[in-house]
Design a protein around this motif. Structure first.
Motif, mmCIF file in Angstrom:
data_model
loop_
_atom_site.group_PDB
_atom_site.id
_atom_site.type_symbol
_atom_site.label_atom_id
_atom_site.label_comp_id
_atom_site.label_asym_id
_atom_site.label_seq_id
_atom_site.Cartn_x
_atom_site.Cartn_y
_atom_site.Cartn_z
ATOM 1 N N PHE A 121 0.880 -29.531 5.422
ATOM 2 C CA PHE A 121 -0.222 -28.577 5.344
ATOM 3 C C PHE A 121 0.189 -27.263 5.989
ATOM 4 C CE2 PHE A 121 -2.084 -32.814 5.532
ATOM 5 C CZ PHE A 121 -2.875 -32.812 4.395
ATOM 6 N N SER A 122 -0.371 -26.164 5.496
ATOM 7 C CA SER A 122 -0.083 -24.855 6.086
ATOM 8 C C SER A 122 -0.786 -24.739 7.435
ATOM 9 C CB SER A 122 -0.544 -23.743 5.146
ATOM 10 O OG SER A 122 -1.955 -23.709 5.092
ATOM 11 N N SER A 123 -0.426 -23.726 8.198
ATOM 12 C CA SER A 123 -0.978 -23.568 9.544
ATOM 13 C C SER A 123 -2.454 -23.181 9.544
ATOM 14 C CB SER A 123 -0.175 -22.533 10.328
ATOM 15 O OG SER A 123 -0.249 -21.275 9.686
ATOM 16 N N ASN A 124 -3.018 -22.757 8.409
ATOM 17 C CA ASN A 124 -4.439 -22.384 8.394
ATOM 18 C C ASN A 124 -5.345 -23.508 7.905
ATOM 19 O OD1 ASN A 124 -3.657 -22.268 5.742
ATOM 20 N ND2 ASN A 124 -4.536 -20.260 5.319
ATOM 21 N N GLU A 125 -4.806 -24.668 7.593
ATOM 22 C CA GLU A 125 -5.615 -25.810 7.176
ATOM 23 C C GLU A 125 -5.935 -26.685 8.393
ATOM 24 O OE1 GLU A 125 -4.486 -27.468 3.096
ATOM 25 O OE2 GLU A 125 -2.645 -26.457 3.759
ATOM 26 N N THR A 126 -7.160 -27.239 8.431
ATOM 27 C CA THR A 126 -7.552 -28.071 9.569
ATOM 28 C C THR A 126 -8.274 -29.355 9.166
ATOM 29 O OG1 THR A 126 -9.605 -26.823 9.844
ATOM 30 C CG2 THR A 126 -7.699 -26.116 11.167
ATOM 31 N N GLU A 127 -8.242 -29.697 7.885
ATOM 32 C CA GLU A 127 -8.861 -30.953 7.458
ATOM 33 C C GLU A 127 -8.349 -31.346 6.083
ATOM 34 O OE1 GLU A 127 -13.092 -30.856 6.654
ATOM 35 O OE2 GLU A 127 -12.961 -28.728 6.213
ATOM 36 N N THR A 128 -8.471 -32.644 5.796
ATOM 37 C CA THR A 128 -8.108 -33.147 4.475
ATOM 38 C C THR A 128 -8.843 -34.453 4.221
ATOM 39 O OG1 THR A 128 -6.276 -33.624 2.962
ATOM 40 C CG2 THR A 128 -6.094 -34.497 5.210
ATOM 41 N N THR A 129 -8.994 -34.786 2.955
ATOM 42 C CA THR A 129 -9.511 -36.090 2.557
ATOM 43 C C THR A 129 -8.355 -36.866 1.938
ATOM 44 O OG1 THR A 129 -11.717 -35.197 2.133
ATOM 45 C CG2 THR A 129 -11.170 -37.308 1.096
ATOM 46 N N LEU A 130 -8.100 -38.044 2.467
ATOM 47 C CA LEU A 130 -7.068 -38.932 1.919
ATOM 48 C C LEU A 130 -7.773 -39.857 0.937
ATOM 49 C CD1 LEU A 130 -5.261 -39.738 5.281
ATOM 50 C CD2 LEU A 130 -4.637 -38.017 3.571
ATOM 51 N N ALA A 131 -7.496 -39.694 -0.345
ATOM 52 C CA ALA A 131 -8.219 -40.411 -1.397
ATOM 53 C C ALA A 131 -7.308 -41.433 -2.078
ATOM 54 C CB ALA A 131 -8.757 -39.410 -2.416
ATOM 55 N N SER A 132 -7.893 -42.160 -3.017
ATOM 56 C CA SER A 132 -7.206 -43.186 -3.813
ATOM 57 C C SER A 132 -6.673 -44.318 -2.935
ATOM 58 C CB SER A 132 -6.060 -42.568 -4.635
ATOM 59 O OG SER A 132 -6.561 -41.560 -5.478
ATOM 60 N N LEU A 133 -7.440 -44.689 -1.916
ATOM 61 C CA LEU A 133 -7.047 -45.776 -1.018
ATOM 62 C C LEU A 133 -7.691 -47.077 -1.468
ATOM 63 C CD1 LEU A 133 -7.486 -43.889 2.382
ATOM 64 C CD2 LEU A 133 -5.466 -44.032 0.924
ATOM 65 N N SER A 134 -7.224 -48.172 -0.936
ATOM 66 C CA SER A 134 -7.795 -49.487 -1.249
ATOM 67 C C SER A 134 -8.973 -49.762 -0.315
ATOM 68 C CB SER A 134 -6.747 -50.581 -1.052
ATOM 69 O OG SER A 134 -5.648 -50.357 -1.923
ATOM 70 N N PRO A 135 -10.055 -50.365 -0.845
ATOM 71 C CA PRO A 135 -11.197 -50.725 0.008
ATOM 72 C C PRO A 135 -10.801 -51.792 1.031
ATOM 73 C CG PRO A 135 -11.769 -50.843 -2.335
ATOM 74 C CD PRO A 135 -10.291 -50.680 -2.246
ATOM 75 N N GLU A 136 -11.515 -51.808 2.147
ATOM 76 C CA GLU A 136 -11.348 -52.811 3.205
ATOM 77 C C GLU A 136 -9.884 -52.977 3.619
ATOM 78 O OE1 GLU A 136 -13.644 -56.470 2.809
ATOM 79 O OE2 GLU A 136 -14.688 -55.543 1.119
ATOM 80 N N THR A 137 -9.227 -51.858 3.825
ATOM 81 C CA THR A 137 -7.814 -51.872 4.200
ATOM 82 C C THR A 137 -7.623 -51.082 5.485
ATOM 83 O OG1 THR A 137 -7.201 -51.992 1.864
ATOM 84 C CG2 THR A 137 -5.469 -51.312 3.400
ATOM 85 N N LYS A 138 -6.785 -51.613 6.366
ATOM 86 C CA LYS A 138 -6.471 -50.926 7.615
ATOM 87 C C LYS A 138 -5.311 -49.953 7.375
ATOM 88 C CE LYS A 138 -7.998 -54.624 10.608
ATOM 89 N NZ LYS A 138 -7.645 -55.602 11.629
ATOM 90 N N TYR A 139 -5.502 -48.724 7.844
ATOM 91 C CA TYR A 139 -4.490 -47.679 7.700
ATOM 92 C C TYR A 139 -4.153 -47.083 9.064
ATOM 93 C CZ TYR A 139 -5.384 -47.785 2.687
ATOM 94 O OH TYR A 139 -5.503 -48.178 1.377
#
Length: 185
Positions: A121-139
């Motif tokens: 990420f560039s230095s001006n970004e401060t958030e993201t959504t991590l998508a396409s994950l599996s349900p009920e999974t530990k990350y």
């Protein structure tokens, strides 16, 4: 150096920021308490038993960069059954010790010990959504920041997606407790 007809017996070096004054009895001084990649202004005045002579022209310098001295402050929250929300704060210059270039993020499936996603990420970004994950999974989310010289030490936080189709109610705010993202009470 002479002030009138009397030899200079000491020099006073002033430093900003900090309002510091250092006394030296020679024409050089080494100041070792400066922070990396910081701007300072110095001035010098000659003194003798008769008095002092005016200050020199001010000299403004930036100290050399150094390795990062801290971790990135970030939080991980559950968003849906297939996504996590990650937010972070821009680290202070006293932590980066150089020019901040950006951020690195890696997402691992904790149980399989498998890299699932990797992002820059560039230095001006401060958030993201991590998508396409599996349900009920530990990350495990691992983050750090990048400066011109190097990468910071990374930090990791654990999170778990919720059951299929489940989303958070607007009144339930995800939060971090220690090293784990928590939803609800």
């Amino acid at each position: 150096m002479y002030t009138g007809d009397v030899a200079t017996d000491q020099y006073i070096v002033t430093q900003q920021p900090g309002d510091y004054a250092y006394t030296c009895y020679d024409t050089s001084i080494e100041i070792t308490t400066l922070r990396p990649y910081s701007i300072y202004t110095f001035g010098v005045a000659a003194h003798n038993p008769v008095g002092s002579r005016g200050k020199s022209n001010l000299l403004q310098i930036r100290t050399d960069p150094d390795r990062p001295s801290g971790l990135l402050d970030f939080n991980v929250g559950v968003r849906t059954s297939t996504s996590l929300q990650v937010e972070w704060r821009v680290p202070g210059v006293w932590v980066v010790n150089d020019q901040l270039l950006g951020y690195i993020l890696q997402l691992h499936d904790t149980e399989l010990n498998l890299l699932v996603q990797s992002h820059n990420f560039s230095s001006n970004e401060t958030e993201t959504t991590l998508a396409s994950l599996s349900p009920e999974t530990k990350y495990t989310v691992t983050m750090g920041f990048l400066s011109r010289c190097c990468a910071s030490t990374t930090d990791s936080k654990d999170a778990e997606t919720v059951s299929e189709g489940e989303t958070l109610e607007p009144t339930i705010q995800p939060r971090t407790e220690g090293n784990t993202a928590v939803v609800g009470n």
